[in-house]
Design a protein around this motif. Sequence first.
Motif, PDB file in Angstrom:
ATOM      1  N   GLN A 129      13.446   9.577   1.549  1.00  0.00           N
ATOM      2  CA  GLN A 129      12.240  10.381   1.341  1.00  0.00           C
ATOM      3  C   GLN A 129      10.974   9.521   1.480  1.00  0.00           C
ATOM      4  N   PRO A 130      10.809   8.875   2.646  1.00  0.00           N
ATOM      5  CA  PRO A 130       9.649   7.996   2.831  1.00  0.00           C
ATOM      6  C   PRO A 130       8.345   8.782   2.792  1.00  0.00           C
ATOM      7  N   LYS A 131       7.301   8.098   2.375  1.00  0.00           N
ATOM      8  CA  LYS A 131       5.992   8.748   2.336  1.00  0.00           C
ATOM      9  C   LYS A 131       5.443   8.981   3.734  1.00  0.00           C
ATOM     10  N   VAL A 132       5.802   8.121   4.684  1.00  0.00           N
ATOM     11  CA  VAL A 132       5.365   8.296   6.068  1.00  0.00           C
ATOM     12  C   VAL A 132       6.569   8.073   6.969  1.00  0.00           C
ATOM     13  N   MET A 133       6.849   9.056   7.827  1.00  0.00           N
ATOM     14  CA  MET A 133       8.009   8.986   8.716  1.00  0.00           C
ATOM     15  C   MET A 133       7.543   9.109  10.160  1.00  0.00           C
ATOM     16  N   PHE A 134       8.004   8.193  11.013  1.00  0.00           N
ATOM     17  CA  PHE A 134       7.698   8.213  12.443  1.00  0.00           C
ATOM     18  C   PHE A 134       9.010   8.386  13.204  1.00  0.00           C
ATOM     19  N   THR A 135       9.083   9.376  14.074  1.00  0.00           N
ATOM     20  CA  THR A 135      10.266   9.531  14.903  1.00  0.00           C
ATOM     21  C   THR A 135       9.850   9.932  16.306  1.00  0.00           C
ATOM     22  N   TYR A 136      10.551   9.409  17.280  1.00  0.00           N
ATOM     23  CA  TYR A 136      10.179   9.603  18.681  1.00  0.00           C
ATOM     24  C   TYR A 136      11.325  10.270  19.424  1.00  0.00           C
ATOM     25  N   VAL A 137      10.995  11.300  20.203  1.00  0.00           N
ATOM     26  CA  VAL A 137      11.982  12.042  20.991  1.00  0.00           C
ATOM     27  C   VAL A 137      11.716  11.771  22.465  1.00  0.00           C
ATOM     28  N   TRP A 144       9.091   3.346  20.731  1.00  0.00           N
ATOM     29  CA  TRP A 144       9.125   2.326  21.772  1.00  0.00           C
ATOM     30  C   TRP A 144       8.761   0.949  21.212  1.00  0.00           C
ATOM     31  N   ALA A 145       9.427  -0.073  21.759  1.00  0.00           N
ATOM     32  CA  ALA A 145       9.141  -1.478  21.444  1.00  0.00           C
ATOM     33  C   ALA A 145       9.252  -1.760  19.949  1.00  0.00           C
ATOM     34  N   THR A 146      10.340  -1.312  19.343  1.00  0.00           N
ATOM     35  CA  THR A 146      10.568  -1.593  17.924  1.00  0.00           C
ATOM     36  C   THR A 146      11.763  -2.521  17.694  1.00  0.00           C
ATOM     37  N   TRP A 147      12.351  -3.016  18.780  1.00  0.00           N
ATOM     38  CA  TRP A 147      13.402  -4.014  18.635  1.00  0.00           C
ATOM     39  C   TRP A 147      12.840  -5.389  18.954  1.00  0.00           C
ATOM     40  N   PRO A 166       6.043   3.126  26.957  1.00  0.00           N
ATOM     41  CA  PRO A 166       5.823   2.104  25.931  1.00  0.00           C
ATOM     42  C   PRO A 166       4.346   1.798  25.714  1.00  0.00           C
ATOM     43  N   LEU A 167       3.583   1.797  26.794  1.00  0.00           N
ATOM     44  CA  LEU A 167       2.147   1.530  26.721  1.00  0.00           C
ATOM     45  C   LEU A 167       1.449   2.602  25.874  1.00  0.00           C
TER      46      LEU A 167
END
Length: 324
Positions: A276-284, A169-172, A109-110
């Motif tokens: 179709q967002p202009k900026v997409m963030f996804t974490y695996v 991380w830390a999006t809730w 998360p840090l």
Amino acid sequence: MRSRLFISGTLIALVLVAVILAVWLPRRTHVDEAATVPLANPENRPAPLADLVQTRSDKPHPVLIVGWDGADWELLDPMLAADRLPNLASLIHRGASADLWSLKPMISPLIWTSVATGYLPDVHGILDFVRSDPQDGHPVPVTSADRKVPALWNIFSDAGFSVGVVAWWATWPAEKVNGVVVSDRVAYQLGDFDGRPQSALVSPPEAWDWLRTQVVIEDAVDFESIARFVHIEREEFDAIIGGGGGFEDPVIHLRRLLASTQSYHRMTLETLRRLQPKVMFTYVEGTFRLAAAGPRMPRRGSAAAAARSLADVLIEGDFAPGSP
């Protein structure tokens, strides 16, 4: 030759500027060296965000940012050399790659909040997996409310760009943005998923109507999926599943991990398809968790290698060059 980069306030700021420029400025196939700005020169600072908004391209191209936890080059390089990560190899061949030294302590998360904000932990406020509840002192998971500075998705959203965020991380609780946020707590619900909307797991709340269809429940992870990663006979698998064991059982843990990884992956693709967002963030996260849990399991080969092979499969046809 790869260059070795050190994470610092300056480096992270430059990375964020690069992402911003990638969204706002038109794509160029040739770089005019005489026209480049030397960032090391203090008189040539990057333009303020407001100025970039005014000078942006009429048709900015979208940006996809994939956070792949545990993707250390010391593990990836031998697999790339052995042609075990063909999709990642294709991305590297068509783009660029470099070593990036991480922050210490190496707490997910840090680190990932620093990536998302451009600030070091003492500024952004996310210091660990948990914090003390001010009411009773008990440890509770960190939340988006603990973050003291805006993330990139807040900045782009405020500037009028559509964004998508999945599993970071830390999006809730999921923040209100110009787009969709799928918080890092959605996977926590997989074991008890009963189809009802869950408060603050996603934003806007009505997005859950179509996101819920992408959830892979634990029971959908079958013997063949588990046998890819561990030595186990079908009779043993059936006995473990039928025994009603909890998360402390390595096979149950792996089953839930694979379900959550696939769920977040499917939600990412559905968000891309619908919005179709202009900026997409996804974490695996699953690639790191599987490798970390590997020593507790009777492994088939290397759990770390299997985890990264899984990630390569996830990008096949989805995040690979030429994909829509």
